[in-house]
Design an enzyme around this catalytic site. Sequence first.
Site, PDB file in Angstrom:
ATOM      1  N   CYS A 169     -25.069  -0.237  16.515  1.00 46.80           N
ATOM      2  CA  CYS A 169     -24.956   1.187  16.834  1.00 46.80           C
ATOM      3  C   CYS A 169     -25.782   1.608  18.039  1.00 46.80           C
ATOM      4  O   CYS A 169     -25.656   2.741  18.509  1.00 46.80           O
ATOM      5  CB  CYS A 169     -25.370   2.017  15.623  1.00 46.80           C
ATOM      6  SG  CYS A 169     -24.779   1.379  14.050  1.00 46.80           S
ATOM      7  N   HIS A 308     -29.374  10.621  15.649  1.00 54.42           N
ATOM      8  CA  HIS A 308     -28.482   9.534  15.223  1.00 54.42           C
ATOM      9  C   HIS A 308     -27.650  10.021  14.040  1.00 54.42           C
ATOM     10  O   HIS A 308     -26.447   9.806  13.999  1.00 54.42           O
ATOM     11  CB  HIS A 308     -29.301   8.302  14.860  1.00 54.42           C
ATOM     12  CG  HIS A 308     -28.474   7.096  14.582  1.00 54.42           C
ATOM     13  ND1 HIS A 308     -27.565   6.597  15.499  1.00 54.42           N
ATOM     14  CD2 HIS A 308     -28.388   6.280  13.490  1.00 54.42           C
ATOM     15  CE1 HIS A 308     -26.963   5.527  14.985  1.00 54.42           C
ATOM     16  NE2 HIS A 308     -27.444   5.319  13.772  1.00 54.42           N
ATOM     17  N   GLU A 319     -34.860   9.549   9.676  1.00 59.66           N
ATOM     18  CA  GLU A 319     -34.882  10.148  11.015  1.00 59.66           C
ATOM     19  C   GLU A 319     -35.654  11.467  11.014  1.00 59.66           C
ATOM     20  O   GLU A 319     -36.388  11.763  11.966  1.00 59.66           O
ATOM     21  CB  GLU A 319     -33.467  10.366  11.546  1.00 59.66           C
ATOM     22  CG  GLU A 319     -33.466  10.848  12.989  1.00 59.66           C
ATOM     23  CD  GLU A 319     -32.112  10.765  13.659  1.00 59.66           C
ATOM     24  OE1 GLU A 319     -32.066  10.914  14.906  1.00 59.66           O
ATOM     25  OE2 GLU A 319     -31.096  10.557  12.971  1.00 59.66           O
ATOM     26  N   LYS A 340     -22.031  13.494  15.169  1.00 58.44           N
ATOM     27  CA  LYS A 340     -21.212  12.575  14.373  1.00 58.44           C
ATOM     28  C   LYS A 340     -20.477  13.307  13.255  1.00 58.44           C
ATOM     29  O   LYS A 340     -19.487  12.796  12.724  1.00 58.44           O
ATOM     30  CB  LYS A 340     -22.079  11.462  13.772  1.00 58.44           C
ATOM     31  CG  LYS A 340     -22.557  10.408  14.760  1.00 58.44           C
ATOM     32  CD  LYS A 340     -23.296   9.279  14.047  1.00 58.44           C
ATOM     33  CE  LYS A 340     -23.786   8.219  15.027  1.00 58.44           C
ATOM     34  NZ  LYS A 340     -24.921   8.676  15.838  1.00 58.44           N
ATOM     35  N   HIS A 345     -18.707   8.088  13.824  1.00 55.85           N
ATOM     36  CA  HIS A 345     -19.642   7.093  14.354  1.00 55.85           C
ATOM     37  C   HIS A 345     -18.852   6.062  15.161  1.00 55.85           C
ATOM     38  O   HIS A 345     -18.111   5.257  14.592  1.00 55.85           O
ATOM     39  CB  HIS A 345     -20.371   6.423  13.202  1.00 55.85           C
ATOM     40  CG  HIS A 345     -21.576   5.634  13.609  1.00 55.85           C
ATOM     41  ND1 HIS A 345     -21.831   5.274  14.913  1.00 55.85           N
ATOM     42  CD2 HIS A 345     -22.615   5.118  12.874  1.00 55.85           C
ATOM     43  CE1 HIS A 345     -22.959   4.576  14.970  1.00 55.85           C
ATOM     44  NE2 HIS A 345     -23.452   4.476  13.753  1.00 55.85           N
ATOM     45  N   PHE A 405     -28.189  -0.928  12.817  1.00 54.16           N
ATOM     46  CA  PHE A 405     -28.381  -1.993  11.848  1.00 54.16           C
ATOM     47  C   PHE A 405     -29.003  -3.180  12.585  1.00 54.16           C
ATOM     48  O   PHE A 405     -28.671  -3.469  13.728  1.00 54.16           O
ATOM     49  CB  PHE A 405     -27.050  -2.420  11.232  1.00 54.16           C
ATOM     50  CG  PHE A 405     -26.509  -1.449  10.208  1.00 54.16           C
ATOM     51  CD1 PHE A 405     -27.348  -0.645   9.468  1.00 54.16           C
ATOM     52  CD2 PHE A 405     -25.148  -1.360   9.978  1.00 54.16           C
ATOM     53  CE1 PHE A 405     -26.853   0.233   8.520  1.00 54.16           C
ATOM     54  CE2 PHE A 405     -24.646  -0.496   9.032  1.00 54.16           C
ATOM     55  CZ  PHE A 405     -25.497   0.308   8.308  1.00 54.16           C
TER      56      PHE A 405
END
Length: 420
Positions: A169, A308, A319, A340, A345, A405
């Site tokens: 990502c 994010h 976050e 998002k 995403h 990830f």
Amino acid sequence: MNKVVVTGSGVICPLGADKASAFAAALEARSGIGGCPADIAARLPHVVVAQASVDPQTLLERADQGLDRATQFALVATAQAIAEAGFTCPPTDSRRVGVFVGIGFGGSQTSNSLYERFYTTLLDPNLKHKDPTVMHPLTVPRVMANAAAAAITMRYKLHGPSNTYSVACASSAIAIGEAYRAIRHGYLDAAVVVGTEAMLNAGAMLGWNALRVMAKADASDPSRSCRPFSSGRSGFVIGEGAAALVLESATRSTQRGARVLAELAGYGCSSDAQHLTAPSVDGQAHAMQQALQEAGLAPEQIQYINAHGTATDAGDVTETQSIHQAFGPAARLVAVSSTKSMHGHLIGATGALELALSIEALNSGSLPPTAHLDKPDLRCDLDYIPLRARHGCQVDAVMSNSFAFGGSNVSLIARRFAAP
């Protein structure tokens, strides 16, 4: 050190086929999320996706029809960015112009088609006269991760370095950061940076489904299925598309009289080094602190963060905590949102898309909302711009976060450019 500026950007995504329409949709909290294609629905009827608003093939020449879908998206976004930048191609300094691409899963559509054809030919008795091992001779060039970068270099005759980053990502955020560093330190004078992704096919989606991070479809309205920072969130929605930016040294842009959209002023990058999928407060905060330090900005000088914000339980809480840690008391002052919630995403493309939208917010003074945030999670206690956009804001600097990830964290800062 050279100042680095953005002189053009382009977008094709679930919110629109260009930057203006995508940003307008984001300000209206208009979601691009909906039902999935038939081949995915046949195996995963509960899944929702964020499909691009336009098929990229309709915007390209016939010669591009055989390229992988991710490469097609990249070419569309790049053409827009180069046009806005007024970038003459081939440039006279082509050896000083690089191409940097971020992609999470290169050639996903081509790979999926390869396996579909193989097993269909192998198992269908009506096709027993065909050899299942015969594939298109350009399968490998289409599926390779650097296919988009190669296509861009050839299309625009750019002879500088061509680098592809695949960091889940954070892929295109890292591509932007590394291009920024190359220009800042004098290795290049300009770069085309692209994030692209196209994995809305049965093979890839079965893998994502197994990870148990995808949102459950909202029973009343599928477009509301992605709800970052909400108490009712259930995961993220996979999207597709691309975003591109033209980066240049301030000297080069001034010499050719280019209009500057923003100065790219800070890049922070860190690794959690602790877990493949569980995020780290310290790792994320460190990336933000690095970006602030490089930009020479105090936390209170950032007016907007494009988070994010994936709408996973652990991700959103982490976050929130990492912004508190990096910004201190100023965390309560900064406006934050997750776009998002509307475009989904885009994995490898998401960093570039979100930075492009953040720069639009910088220049317009309008901040996109976190859509569908009508029931906030009390653990997510920042100003997450719920439901409706804010207009008429004084915005001098913005941050865009991308956390991947594997534990890779990236923060980028753009600010208003002050010409020398």
